[in-house]
Design an enzyme around this catalytic site. Structure first.
Site, PDB file in Angstrom:
ATOM      1  N   SER A  20       0.846  -1.206   0.000  1.00 49.44           N
ATOM      2  CA  SER A  20       0.000   0.000   0.000  1.00 49.44           C
ATOM      3  C   SER A  20       0.874   1.245   0.000  1.00 49.44           C
ATOM      4  O   SER A  20       2.096   1.165   0.170  1.00 49.44           O
ATOM      5  CB  SER A  20      -0.885   0.011   1.245  1.00 49.44           C
ATOM      6  OG  SER A  20      -0.081   0.218   2.389  1.00 49.44           O
ATOM      7  N   ASP A  62      -1.315  -1.713  -4.093  1.00 48.44           N
ATOM      8  CA  ASP A  62      -2.673  -1.503  -3.591  1.00 48.44           C
ATOM      9  C   ASP A  62      -2.988  -0.002  -3.658  1.00 48.44           C
ATOM     10  O   ASP A  62      -2.175   0.822  -3.224  1.00 48.44           O
ATOM     11  CB  ASP A  62      -2.700  -1.998  -2.128  1.00 48.44           C
ATOM     12  CG  ASP A  62      -4.097  -2.197  -1.588  1.00 48.44           C
ATOM     13  OD1 ASP A  62      -5.054  -2.267  -2.382  1.00 48.44           O
ATOM     14  OD2 ASP A  62      -4.223  -2.308  -0.346  1.00 48.44           O
ATOM     15  N   HIS A  63      -4.117   0.360  -4.196  1.00 49.46           N
ATOM     16  CA  HIS A  63      -4.557   1.769  -4.252  1.00 49.46           C
ATOM     17  C   HIS A  63      -3.526   2.732  -4.840  1.00 49.46           C
ATOM     18  O   HIS A  63      -3.222   3.771  -4.242  1.00 49.46           O
ATOM     19  CB  HIS A  63      -4.986   2.271  -2.863  1.00 49.46           C
ATOM     20  CG  HIS A  63      -6.246   1.641  -2.372  1.00 49.46           C
ATOM     21  ND1 HIS A  63      -7.490   1.966  -2.871  1.00 49.46           N
ATOM     22  CD2 HIS A  63      -6.450   0.669  -1.458  1.00 49.46           C
ATOM     23  CE1 HIS A  63      -8.410   1.224  -2.263  1.00 49.46           C
ATOM     24  NE2 HIS A  63      -7.802   0.430  -1.410  1.00 49.46           N
ATOM     25  N   GLU A  86     -11.199   0.496 -10.092  1.00 50.05           N
ATOM     26  CA  GLU A  86     -12.265   0.511  -9.079  1.00 50.05           C
ATOM     27  C   GLU A  86     -13.415   1.417  -9.488  1.00 50.05           C
ATOM     28  O   GLU A  86     -13.211   2.525  -9.968  1.00 50.05           O
ATOM     29  CB  GLU A  86     -11.719   0.964  -7.714  1.00 50.05           C
ATOM     30  CG  GLU A  86     -12.817   1.044  -6.643  1.00 50.05           C
ATOM     31  CD  GLU A  86     -12.325   1.050  -5.198  1.00 50.05           C
ATOM     32  OE1 GLU A  86     -11.195   0.595  -4.951  1.00 50.05           O
ATOM     33  OE2 GLU A  86     -13.089   1.509  -4.331  1.00 50.05           O
TER      34      GLU A  86
HETATM   35 ZN   LIG Z   1      -8.616  -1.110  -0.369  1.00 46.50          ZN
END
Ligand SMILES: [Zn+2]
Length: 330
Positions: A56, A93-94, A145
């Site tokens: 992340s 992640d993200h 997303e």
């Molecule tokens: Zn998440």
């Protein structure tokens, strides 16, 4: 430029195709340090499960992106040493910008998420497509997303859910070329996924959250048959850990997660990647707090990080075997 293929890593394409056919989901576990990485690999080797190692924005700040990449490279060799060459993905992640995704791809990540879910729809499409165009030149897979999860996790935070609108999904996938799609159906980041007033209480006084929106998931599956769907914020917040933490000096209030039966149900559908982070944090914290209280003279970090690692491994093995169904699939 380092190719993930030279590091022994794989992208998510085959992994997800098999997971959808087999009715299970791949675990995506976040790591920030050596003990977490060891626990993930030990658990997944013993369970014979494919795994996604997630980095992340917070992990990059805490541990450094370069160090984490070398650790993932080490994880491939470590798994072999433990006796099983399980498929391992290194995933961002993200990701919040094209530059960040590109930098990860260039240094050996095999998969990236570009999260434009907070942007207006057309900007999300444009940003996601830009990342996909670059990533696919290097055979790196991309997660996009649609919809916004409530909750707080590292740098990602939102006050309220915006559920994914099934009407958008075909257009988004076609225009961007993404390989998988993270959706919002009621999961949420962090250890306090729901406010007490959103829950009911069971006979033991434990908060029971509202059910996930399986109707939205079914709608999305109907529009995109066989397309890989991702669930973020899918920790279950085991109450035994919350109890250990709170009886050993901790102060976690109203921590509540997604019941494991609901995740098991989701894993049998097109959901083929389930992100679990908070449960790991709780497992390690519970183990460390217990040792600090029970053995106050202990000051060797290995004597508390070791048991924390063992607890984490136990938890992750349980997730593979009993929740995601990924055990035996490597
Ligand atoms: Zn998440």
């Amino acid at each position: 430029m380092v190719s993930y293929k030279d590091l022994g890593l794989v992208n998510t394409r085959d992994m997800f195709a098999k997971a959808i056919k087999g009715g299970y989901a791949i675990p995506a576990f976040n790591f920030n340090n050596m003990e977490q990485m060891q626990a993930i690999i030990q658990a997944c080797v013993e369970a014979s499960s494919p795994v996604i190692l997630q980095v992340s924005a917070g992990a990059r700040k805490y541990a450094n992106q370069t160090l984490l990449r070398y650790m993932a490279q080490g994880a491939v060799e470590y798994a072999k040493e433990l006796g099983k060459n399980i498929p391992i993905v290194l995933h961002l992640d993200h990701g919040n910008s094209f530059e960040l995704c590109k930098s990860c791809i260039d240094m050996g990540f095999s998969s990236v998420m570009i999260d434009g879910s907070h942007l207006p729809y057309d900007e999300n499409v444009a940003l996601t497509k830009q990342v996909v165009d670059y990533a696919h030149q290097h055979d790196v897979t991309v997660e996009g997303e649609l919809g916004v999860l409530a909750g707080v996790e590292d740098e990602v935070s939102a006050e309220h859910h915006t559920y994914t609108d099934p009407a958008d999904v075909i257009d988004f996938v076609q225009k961007t070329g993404v390989d998988s799609l993270a959706i919002s159906i009621g999961t949420s980041h962090g250890a306090n996924k729901f406010k007490p007033e959103q829950c009911t209480r069971n006979a033991e006084g434990i908060l029971v959250p509202p059910e996930l929106r399986f109707d939205i998931l079914a709608e999305i599956e109907k529009k995109l048959p066989g397309f890989p769907i991702v669930l973020h914020g899918s920790s279950s917040v085991p109450q035994e850990y919350v109890k250990i933490i709170n009886t050993h000096g901790g102060a976690l209030k109203d921590a509540v997660g997604i019941p494991e039966e609901q995740l098991r149900k989701a894993a049998k559908s097109a959901v083929c990647k389930i992100n679990i982070d908070s449960d790991g944090r709780l497992a390690m914290t519970a183990a460390v707090r217990k040792i600090f209280v029970d053995q106050p003279a202990e000051f060797d970090p290995r004597k508390y990080l070791g048991p924390a690692r063992d607890e984490l491994k136990k938890l992750y093995k349980h997730k593979c075997e009993n929740v995601l169904g990924s055990a035996g699939q490597a």
